[in-house]
Design an enzyme around this catalytic site. Structure first.
Site, PDB file in Angstrom:
ATOM      1  N   SER A 112       0.841  -1.205   0.000  1.00  0.00           N
ATOM      2  CA  SER A 112       0.000   0.000   0.000  1.00  0.00           C
ATOM      3  C   SER A 112       0.864   1.239   0.000  1.00  0.00           C
ATOM      4  CB  SER A 112      -0.849   0.070   1.271  1.00  0.00           C
ATOM      5  OG  SER A 112      -1.730  -0.980   1.331  1.00  0.00           O
ATOM      6  N   HIS A 133      -2.530  -3.605  -6.411  1.00  0.00           N
ATOM      7  CA  HIS A 133      -3.020  -3.136  -5.113  1.00  0.00           C
ATOM      8  C   HIS A 133      -4.498  -3.458  -4.978  1.00  0.00           C
ATOM      9  CE1 HIS A 133      -3.831   0.245  -2.070  1.00  0.00           C
ATOM     10  NE2 HIS A 133      -3.288  -0.766  -1.453  1.00  0.00           N
ATOM     11  N   GLU A 145      -5.716  -1.436  -8.232  1.00  0.00           N
ATOM     12  CA  GLU A 145      -4.807  -0.480  -8.867  1.00  0.00           C
ATOM     13  C   GLU A 145      -3.617  -1.264  -9.418  1.00  0.00           C
ATOM     14  OE1 GLU A 145      -5.357   3.607  -6.257  1.00  0.00           O
ATOM     15  OE2 GLU A 145      -4.106   2.049  -5.392  1.00  0.00           O
ATOM     16  N   ASN A 183      -5.398   5.846  -1.931  1.00  0.00           N
ATOM     17  CA  ASN A 183      -4.932   6.219  -0.594  1.00  0.00           C
ATOM     18  C   ASN A 183      -4.426   7.652  -0.538  1.00  0.00           C
ATOM     19  OD1 ASN A 183      -5.673   3.960   0.743  1.00  0.00           O
ATOM     20  ND2 ASN A 183      -3.687   2.947   0.605  1.00  0.00           N
TER      21      ASN A 183
HETATM   22  P1  NAD Z   1      -1.169  -9.494   7.598  1.00  0.00           P
HETATM   23  O1  NAD Z   1      -0.241  -9.211   8.709  1.00  0.00           O
HETATM   24  O2  NAD Z   1      -2.611  -9.722   7.881  1.00  0.00           O
HETATM   25  O3  NAD Z   1      -0.636 -10.785   6.809  1.00  0.00           O
HETATM   26  C1  NAD Z   1       0.690 -10.997   6.459  1.00  0.00           C
HETATM   27  C2  NAD Z   1       0.946 -12.492   6.394  1.00  0.00           C
HETATM   28  O4  NAD Z   1       2.216 -12.715   5.822  1.00  0.00           O
HETATM   29  C3  NAD Z   1       0.952 -13.156   7.768  1.00  0.00           C
HETATM   30  O5  NAD Z   1       0.094 -14.267   7.763  1.00  0.00           O
HETATM   31  C4  NAD Z   1       2.399 -13.583   7.938  1.00  0.00           C
HETATM   32  O6  NAD Z   1       2.542 -14.784   8.705  1.00  0.00           O
HETATM   33  C5  NAD Z   1       2.796 -13.806   6.502  1.00  0.00           C
HETATM   34  N1  NAD Z   1       4.236 -13.854   6.293  1.00  0.00           N
HETATM   35  C6  NAD Z   1       5.234 -13.319   7.051  1.00  0.00           C
HETATM   36  N2  NAD Z   1       6.438 -13.638   6.514  1.00  0.00           N
HETATM   37  C7  NAD Z   1       6.210 -14.371   5.407  1.00  0.00           C
HETATM   38  C8  NAD Z   1       7.049 -14.988   4.432  1.00  0.00           C
HETATM   39  N3  NAD Z   1       8.370 -14.913   4.499  1.00  0.00           N
HETATM   40  N4  NAD Z   1       6.451 -15.659   3.413  1.00  0.00           N
HETATM   41  C9  NAD Z   1       5.116 -15.760   3.329  1.00  0.00           C
HETATM   42  N5  NAD Z   1       4.263 -15.208   4.243  1.00  0.00           N
HETATM   43  C10 NAD Z   1       4.811 -14.508   5.256  1.00  0.00           C
HETATM   44  O7  NAD Z   1      -0.974  -8.303   6.550  1.00  0.00           O
HETATM   45  P2  NAD Z   1      -2.054  -7.734   5.496  1.00  0.00           P
HETATM   46  O8  NAD Z   1      -2.926  -6.756   6.165  1.00  0.00           O
HETATM   47  O9  NAD Z   1      -2.651  -8.873   4.741  1.00  0.00           O
HETATM   48  O10 NAD Z   1      -1.096  -6.896   4.542  1.00  0.00           O
HETATM   49  C11 NAD Z   1      -0.268  -7.516   3.594  1.00  0.00           C
HETATM   50  C12 NAD Z   1       0.129  -6.510   2.535  1.00  0.00           C
HETATM   51  O11 NAD Z   1      -1.028  -5.993   1.905  1.00  0.00           O
HETATM   52  C13 NAD Z   1       0.891  -5.302   3.066  1.00  0.00           C
HETATM   53  O12 NAD Z   1       1.854  -4.940   2.115  1.00  0.00           O
HETATM   54  C14 NAD Z   1      -0.176  -4.236   3.168  1.00  0.00           C
HETATM   55  O13 NAD Z   1       0.358  -2.945   3.011  1.00  0.00           O
HETATM   56  C15 NAD Z   1      -1.031  -4.570   1.965  1.00  0.00           C
HETATM   57  N6  NAD Z   1      -2.427  -4.122   2.040  1.00  0.00           N
HETATM   58  C16 NAD Z   1      -3.136  -4.265   3.191  1.00  0.00           C
HETATM   59  C17 NAD Z   1      -4.470  -3.852   3.226  1.00  0.00           C
HETATM   60  C18 NAD Z   1      -5.295  -4.016   4.479  1.00  0.00           C
HETATM   61  O14 NAD Z   1      -6.328  -3.345   4.599  1.00  0.00           O
HETATM   62  N7  NAD Z   1      -4.898  -4.873   5.400  1.00  0.00           N
HETATM   63  C19 NAD Z   1      -5.067  -3.312   2.069  1.00  0.00           C
HETATM   64  C20 NAD Z   1      -4.319  -3.219   0.898  1.00  0.00           C
HETATM   65  C21 NAD Z   1      -2.981  -3.635   0.896  1.00  0.00           C
END
Ligand code: NAD
Length: 535
Positions: A112, A133, A145, A183
């Site tokens: 993000s 995204h 996106e 965003n």
């Molecule tokens: P999250 O913390 O819910 O999930 C991340 C997952 O990645 C966890 O399950 C973790 O165990 C796993 N992980 C850690 N190390 C790893 C590895 N080496 N290999 C594989 N998996 C691994 O995070 P999230 O909220 O899903 O966010 C993930 C990405 O998406 C971020 O870059 C965030 O900026 C982006 N994002 C989040 C949102 C949101 O609203 N949460 C929206 C859009 C984009």
């Protein structure tokens, strides 16, 4: 044409990774979900099963295979990295995805806030790397996106676009700039709302009422509470740090709430208190009286769309309503007028009209003026009867604006406020009383969103049509900001933002290209959208 991609590899089975995996499986793809943490795998599987049931597609979960590290897959793959927002971790994961999948795979990050171009150093062939995204929750949000890094090639963008369409999602193309489209353009919705609140405009619930009245699905404060104040602040911090733009600087009240662990719904309090459940609100329109009001004599000064519309609406509630289209003949306004509403042109200060009316009409005549365009506080200092003046804000039309902000100036009497309230309620509009703040609430919030959208288009982040599409689908705004800006008009917005800038700093002023809103034709509108939840 590249062959049909059959396998999607998603790294990270958290909120986003599991959601993207489900969306891909639901649309017929085989999915490999990479998650090294066994307990995260168990949690993700339970969630996948529940969410698939909601989609009426429980069998699709069988197309998702968990692994603990990337491994080769048959055919061409699309890999999407969705691990926590840490550059070092993301780079390591991208490297291991690339070495397992080979040079044919299209590799994407769901970041993000990080720079796609910077992350691309981890990919041996950066031309096949880009941002995809997705929005939270991926199963509901229609927008993706596609973020082009410095070296991303056209073929990769075409592959990404067709993949997103196969997921039944709408792709928009964005340049690799802080916050991409959504965003970034959404920042003023939160920041300006908090600035108005911090300046004492009104309680959060009243400001949320105004925002819903203007067509937003949720007000900024209830939405921040839902997203999580910490998550929302992290996005603001990241966009601010990367742009350095003073207009996007995070607001202290949010930092204070985060420091007190008041993060919104998830901790039981934020801008609202959730100890007795989520607060309810009643947005029902005030009841319109069945009979015409014969006590008041209303004169509307103006000639534009708002004046004509108000004349039509008020004529259904009041027996005596006149439209005064000639400013040269203010001295002929009947002395028996009890309410005079000055509409003006929305772009110039109308202090002189208030001054003229104040000397022409007896003190019992109430005067309502456009508080977006006119510095009413300054004007009332020159009046004999400042107590009879109230300010109102109508952005473009009352057609879609169900709540009107009325300004309670220091000199304004309660009788004046009551009458202003009665007037707008009699045409079925809710009224919210506001302490005077420049741009009021809707003016500064919507004006700044539109300004940010125009700035993004001018900087080449995306096309005007894609910015509009992204904001409607990614945040559920009632209309795209560029389209909205055209409806309100560049001159009107320019005036609001100039007043905001002169009170709070040049950074909040209008972009020099705002005038294009008055010049270009209106783009086509798109279909309706789903509920929004997060960043
Ligand atoms: P999250 O913390 O819910 O999930 C991340 C997952 O990645 C966890 O399950 C973790 O165990 C796993 N992980 C850690 N190390 C790893 C590895 N080496 N290999 C594989 N998996 C691994 O995070 P999230 O909220 O899903 O966010 C993930 C990405 O998406 C971020 O870059 C965030 O900026 C982006 N994002 C989040 C949102 C949101 O609203 N949460 C929206 C859009 C984009």
């Amino acid at each position: 044409m590249s062959p049909l991609v059959e396998t999607i590899v998603v790294a990270g089975a958290g909120t986003m990774g599991a959601g993207i995996a489900l969306l891909a499986a639901h649309n017929g793809f085989d999915v490999v979900l990479v998650e090294p943490d066994a307990s995260a795998q168990t949690r993700a599987l339970a969630r996948l099963q529940k969410d698939a049931e909601r989609l009426n597609d429980s069998p699709c979960v069988s197309r998702i295979r968990f692994v603990s590290a990337p491994e080769p897959v048959p055919g061409e793959a699309i890999a999407i990295e969705a691990v926590p927002e840490r550059p070092d971790l993301k780079e390591a994961v991208l490297k291991s995805l690339c070495s397992a999948l080979g040079p044919q795979a299209l590799v994407a990050t769901n970041t993000s806030s990080l720079s796609v171009s910077e992350l691309s150093h981890a990919v041996p062939e950066p031309e096949r790397f880009l941002g995809l995204h997705f929005f939270n929750p991926p199963a509901l949000m229609k927008l993706v996106e596609i973020v082009s890094g410095e070296e991303t090639n056209d073929e990769s963008i075409a592959r990404a676009r067709s993949f997103v369409q196969r997921l039944q999602r709408t792709p928009v193309l964005a340049e690799d700039t802080p916050g991409f489209i959504v965003n970034r353009v959404a920042r003023p919705f939160y920041l300006q709302a908090m600035r108005a609140h911090e300046a004492g405009a009104a309680p959060a619930e009243d400001l949320d009422t105004l925002a819903r009245g203007a067509g937003f699905r949720m007000g900024p404060f209830e939405l921040m509470d839902l997203i999580g104040l910490d998550v929302n602040l992290a996005t603001s911090d990241s966009v601010y740090e990367r742009t350095g733009a003073a207009r996007l600087e995070p607001v202290q009240i949010q930092r204070d709430l985060v420091a007190q662990n008041k993060l919104g719904r998830k901790t039981g309090s934020g801008f609202y208190d959730y100890s007795n459940g989520a607060p309810t609100h009643d947005d029902a329109a005030p009841e319109v009286p069945g009979t015409l009001n014969e006590d008041e004599h209303v004169v509307i000064i103006g000639y534009d769309g708002i004046a004509l519309e108000l004349h039509e609406r008020l004529s259904k509630a009041y027996a005596n309503v006149e439209l005064w289209q000639d400013e040269e003949t203010l001295d002929r306004i009947p002395l028996e007028a009890t309410i005079v509403i000055d509409i003006g042109d929305g772009a110039t200060d109308r202090g002189w009209v208030l001054k003229a009316l104040d000397s022409l009409l007896g003190p019992e005549t109430m005067l309502f003026a456009d508080a977006y365009a006119t510095d009413i506080e300054a004007a009332t200092k020159r009046l004999q009867h400042p107590e009879r003046v109230a300010g109102y804000g109508i952005l473009a039309s009352l057609e879609h604006q169900n709540a009107v902000e009325i300004v309670d100036y220091e000199a304004t009497s309660d009788d004046t406020l009551e009458l202003a309230q009665e007037l707008f309620e009699s045409i079925g509009r809710r009224v919210v009383l506001l302490e005077p703040v420049p741009g009021l609430f809707l003016g500064r919030v919507i004006g700044s969103i539109i300004n940010e959208a125009v700035t993004a288009v001018e900087e080449g982040v995306a096309t005007a049509d894609d910015v509009d599409l992204a904001m409607r689908l990614g945040t559920n705004y009632p209309q795209g900001p560029i389209e909205w800006g055209r409806e309100i008009g560049g001159a009107r917005l320019n005036r609001i933002l100039k007043r905001l800038a002169s009170a709070e700093g040049a950074a909040f002023g209008p972009h020099r290209a705002l005038y294009i809103l008055d010049a270009e034709p209106q783009p086509e509108a798109d279909a309706g959208v789903e509920q929004v939840t997060g960043e």
